[in-house]
Design a protein around this motif. Sequence first.
Motif, PDB file in Angstrom:
ATOM      1  N   ASN A 106      10.167  35.976  51.384  1.00  0.00           N
ATOM      2  CA  ASN A 106       9.366  36.568  52.456  1.00  0.00           C
ATOM      3  C   ASN A 106      10.046  37.881  52.840  1.00  0.00           C
ATOM      4  OD1 ASN A 106       7.822  37.246  54.624  1.00  0.00           O
ATOM      5  ND2 ASN A 106       8.239  35.388  55.791  1.00  0.00           N
ATOM      6  N   LEU A 107       9.376  39.004  52.618  1.00  0.00           N
ATOM      7  CA  LEU A 107       9.980  40.319  52.827  1.00  0.00           C
ATOM      8  C   LEU A 107       9.554  40.981  54.136  1.00  0.00           C
ATOM      9  CD1 LEU A 107       9.586  41.574  49.171  1.00  0.00           C
ATOM     10  CD2 LEU A 107      11.663  40.753  50.267  1.00  0.00           C
ATOM     11  N   GLN A 108       9.160  40.213  55.127  1.00  0.00           N
ATOM     12  CA  GLN A 108       8.709  40.773  56.393  1.00  0.00           C
ATOM     13  C   GLN A 108       9.844  41.372  57.226  1.00  0.00           C
ATOM     14  OE1 GLN A 108       6.600  37.584  58.287  1.00  0.00           O
ATOM     15  NE2 GLN A 108       4.749  37.921  57.081  1.00  0.00           N
ATOM     16  N   ARG A 109      11.073  40.982  56.982  1.00  0.00           N
ATOM     17  CA  ARG A 109      12.204  41.431  57.805  1.00  0.00           C
ATOM     18  C   ARG A 109      12.934  42.646  57.231  1.00  0.00           C
ATOM     19  NH1 ARG A 109      14.786  36.861  61.273  1.00  0.00           N
ATOM     20  NH2 ARG A 109      12.967  35.555  61.552  1.00  0.00           N
ATOM     21  N   VAL A 110      12.457  43.179  56.109  1.00  0.00           N
ATOM     22  CA  VAL A 110      13.096  44.369  55.536  1.00  0.00           C
ATOM     23  C   VAL A 110      12.102  45.517  55.507  1.00  0.00           C
ATOM     24  CG1 VAL A 110      14.764  43.108  54.146  1.00  0.00           C
ATOM     25  CG2 VAL A 110      12.553  43.638  53.174  1.00  0.00           C
ATOM     26  N   ASP A 111      12.632  46.734  55.478  1.00  0.00           N
ATOM     27  CA  ASP A 111      11.727  47.876  55.421  1.00  0.00           C
ATOM     28  C   ASP A 111      11.130  48.010  54.021  1.00  0.00           C
ATOM     29  OD1 ASP A 111      13.842  48.857  53.988  1.00  0.00           O
ATOM     30  OD2 ASP A 111      14.097  50.697  55.145  1.00  0.00           O
ATOM     31  N   THR A 112      10.143  48.849  53.892  1.00  0.00           N
ATOM     32  CA  THR A 112       9.372  48.961  52.651  1.00  0.00           C
ATOM     33  C   THR A 112      10.238  49.375  51.473  1.00  0.00           C
ATOM     34  OG1 THR A 112       7.451  49.590  53.959  1.00  0.00           O
ATOM     35  CG2 THR A 112       7.340  50.026  51.608  1.00  0.00           C
ATOM     36  N   GLN A 113      11.153  50.309  51.669  1.00  0.00           N
ATOM     37  CA  GLN A 113      12.008  50.787  50.573  1.00  0.00           C
ATOM     38  C   GLN A 113      12.905  49.654  50.054  1.00  0.00           C
ATOM     39  OE1 GLN A 113      11.755  53.582  48.957  1.00  0.00           O
ATOM     40  NE2 GLN A 113      13.425  53.029  47.596  1.00  0.00           N
ATOM     41  N   GLN A 114      13.528  48.917  50.938  1.00  0.00           N
ATOM     42  CA  GLN A 114      14.389  47.816  50.513  1.00  0.00           C
ATOM     43  C   GLN A 114      13.568  46.687  49.885  1.00  0.00           C
ATOM     44  OE1 GLN A 114      16.865  46.576  53.775  1.00  0.00           O
ATOM     45  NE2 GLN A 114      18.421  48.136  53.290  1.00  0.00           N
ATOM     46  N   ALA A 115      12.372  46.461  50.392  1.00  0.00           N
ATOM     47  CA  ALA A 115      11.509  45.431  49.811  1.00  0.00           C
ATOM     48  C   ALA A 115      11.181  45.774  48.361  1.00  0.00           C
ATOM     49  CB  ALA A 115      10.236  45.288  50.632  1.00  0.00           C
ATOM     50  N   ARG A 116      10.903  47.030  48.086  1.00  0.00           N
ATOM     51  CA  ARG A 116      10.625  47.449  46.705  1.00  0.00           C
ATOM     52  C   ARG A 116      11.852  47.257  45.818  1.00  0.00           C
ATOM     53  NH1 ARG A 116       7.109  52.819  47.962  1.00  0.00           N
ATOM     54  NH2 ARG A 116       5.148  51.728  48.289  1.00  0.00           N
ATOM     55  N   GLN A 117      13.010  47.600  46.332  1.00  0.00           N
ATOM     56  CA  GLN A 117      14.239  47.409  45.556  1.00  0.00           C
ATOM     57  C   GLN A 117      14.469  45.922  45.258  1.00  0.00           C
ATOM     58  OE1 GLN A 117      17.200  49.239  48.038  1.00  0.00           O
ATOM     59  NE2 GLN A 117      17.020  51.237  46.991  1.00  0.00           N
ATOM     60  N   ILE A 118      14.225  45.068  46.235  1.00  0.00           N
ATOM     61  CA  ILE A 118      14.403  43.624  46.037  1.00  0.00           C
ATOM     62  C   ILE A 118      13.446  43.119  44.961  1.00  0.00           C
ATOM     63  CG2 ILE A 118      14.079  41.357  47.126  1.00  0.00           C
ATOM     64  CD1 ILE A 118      15.171  42.653  49.735  1.00  0.00           C
ATOM     65  N   ILE A 119      12.184  43.539  45.041  1.00  0.00           N
ATOM     66  CA  ILE A 119      11.201  43.085  44.049  1.00  0.00           C
ATOM     67  C   ILE A 119      11.542  43.634  42.668  1.00  0.00           C
ATOM     68  CG2 ILE A 119       8.765  43.246  43.357  1.00  0.00           C
ATOM     69  CD1 ILE A 119       9.480  41.182  45.571  1.00  0.00           C
TER      70      ILE A 119
END
Length: 144
Positions: free
Chosen positions: A83-96
Motif C-alpha cells: 500500500n503506497l498511500q504513505r509515500v510521495d509519488t516519486q518514492q512510490a515509483r521508485q518502489i514499484i
Amino acid sequence: MSMKGKFRNFFGIEDEEYEIIEEEVEQENKPQRRSERKDDKANVVSLKSVQKSAKMVLFEPRSFNEVQDIADHIVNRRSVVINLQRVDTQQARQIIDFMSGTVYAVSGHIKKLGSQTFLCTPENIEISGNITEIMEETDPEQRW
C-alpha cells in the motif's frame, strides 16, 4: 522321460546349454534394484515449491529505504501486498520499479489492485482475474 527331455534329446540340446539359457531369462525378468535403474534421475521431483503454509505479507512503506525488506519476502517465496498511500509519488515509483525488478528476477508477477496498492507474488503463486478501477478525474502525475 519327460516331454522336455525328449525335446532336448531330439534336437541335441545338452543340459548345460539349457541351464545357461534359463539363467539369462531369469536375470532379464528379475526386477532391478533402485540403484541399478538408469532412469532414476528422470523421476526426481523438486520439492522447492512445496511449503508448509503459504504466507502473505502486507506492507505500508513510509520511505524507499524499506523496499529491501519487501523484496526479501518475495525472494523467500511469500506474496506481498504493498500500500503506497504513505509515500510521495516519486518514492512510490521508485518502489514499484525496484519491486518489478525483484519480481522479474524470481519469475513472479506484479498486479495492480487499486490506485496505490500492488500485489507482488513469486513464481509458485498463480494470479487469476482482474480488478478494474474507475479512473476519477485526478492529476495525471498521480496515476501510475
